[in-house]
Design an enzyme around this catalytic site. Structure first.
Site, mmCIF file in Angstrom:
data_model
loop_
_atom_site.group_PDB
_atom_site.id
_atom_site.type_symbol
_atom_site.label_atom_id
_atom_site.label_comp_id
_atom_site.label_asym_id
_atom_site.label_seq_id
_atom_site.Cartn_x
_atom_site.Cartn_y
_atom_site.Cartn_z
ATOM 1 N N LEU A 59 0.859 -1.169 0.000
ATOM 2 C CA LEU A 59 0.000 0.000 0.000
ATOM 3 C C LEU A 59 0.897 1.220 0.000
ATOM 4 C CD1 LEU A 59 -2.744 -0.853 2.701
ATOM 5 C CD2 LEU A 59 -2.992 -0.927 0.210
ATOM 6 N N ASP A 60 0.453 2.303 -0.637
ATOM 7 C CA ASP A 60 1.223 3.537 -0.620
ATOM 8 C C ASP A 60 1.424 4.029 0.812
ATOM 9 O OD1 ASP A 60 1.123 3.471 -3.362
ATOM 10 O OD2 ASP A 60 -0.364 5.080 -3.560
ATOM 11 N N ARG A 61 2.451 4.830 1.006
ATOM 12 C CA ARG A 61 2.735 5.414 2.322
ATOM 13 C C ARG A 61 1.486 6.067 2.929
ATOM 14 N NH1 ARG A 61 7.090 8.645 4.794
ATOM 15 N NH2 ARG A 61 8.444 8.094 3.056
ATOM 16 N N THR A 63 -1.711 5.682 2.168
ATOM 17 C CA THR A 63 -2.941 4.899 2.148
ATOM 18 C C THR A 63 -3.032 4.057 3.415
ATOM 19 O OG1 THR A 63 -2.859 4.766 -0.270
ATOM 20 C CG2 THR A 63 -4.286 3.205 0.849
#
Length: 234
Positions: A59-61, A63
């Site tokens: 997951l993105d930082r 998110t």
């Protein structure tokens, strides 16, 4: 992050798999610049096994929400196959600035990675005949709206980097707090990114029901969600 803090974020646990509610703002693994990351705290998630669990996806930082981990080689291998075959059902919530053109629909827009002159990179929508383009499809549904904001449920059929963020910006309704995929000369957002991995469904065991996990929305998204009707919908 102390042991009790990361353990309190567990949404599901069995012998092969953990599902964790990832906090927003913390990268899942270390980058070239160093700094804190989620992986360095996996030592608190061994629960009797000799090694910490490992990431099955990313997951993105910025998110938050459901993140699947494999507890051992067998679990990680099974999870990897599910993700690779597109058999994991992923549900995201986002709050966007503006609204999509229809209450529900499908965004079918190929993506590719573009390196910038400054040495960075970003994902962009590409033409279907571009040799570097990757097929990227996201289904969406409006769950509520208010104050110029829209609450969306999103189900990505593919798993491209920044897929939901780029697709929604391409649709003309970028995510609230979006720092990267905005029109040129847009002001820097004051809010954190309002993107949340709401739920995962993992058909991990052939003779059992799929594993289901759901993560509550993070605190920074609650005001915008309530403006869109979240309180009345549970």
């Amino acid at each position: 992050m102390r042991a009790e803090e990361i353990q309190a974020r567990l949404l599901y646990r069995d012998g092969l798999v953990l599902i964790l509610d990832k906090p927003a703002g913390l990268p899942v693994h270390g980058g070239p610049g160093g700094g804190d990351n989620l992986e360095r705290h996996f030592e608190h998630l061994c629960f009797g096994l000799p090694k910490p669990p490992a990431l099955a996806h990313r997951l993105d930082r910025d998110t938050s929400g459901c993140l699947a981990l494999g507890r051992q080689h067998k679990g990680l291998s099974r999870l990897g196959k599910l993700f690779q075959e597109g058999r994991v059902q992923k549900t995201y919530w986002a709050v966007t600035m503006g609204a999509p053109p229809a209450p529900s629909g499908t965004i079918d827009a190929p993506l590719k990675k573009l390196t910038t002159r400054a040495g960075g990179w970003r994902m962009v929508v590409a033409s279907a005949d571009d040799k570097d383009a990757q097929k990227s499809i996201t289904d969406y549904k409006v769950l509520g709206s208010g104050n110029g904001l829209t609450w969306l449920e999103l189900n990505p059929r593919t798993g491209r980097t920044h897929q939901i963020r780029v697709h929604l910006a391409h649709l003309g309704c970028p995510i609230l707090g979006e720092p990267q995929y905005l029109p040129p000369n847009s002001p820097k957002p004051k809010e954190p990114l309002h993107l949340h991995s709401r739920a995962l469904v993992l058909p991990l065991y052939p003779k059992k029901d799929p594993i289901r996990a759901e993560a509550p929305p993070p605190p920074h998204m609650l005001a915008a969600l309530k403006a869109c009707g979240y309180a009345s919908k549970g």
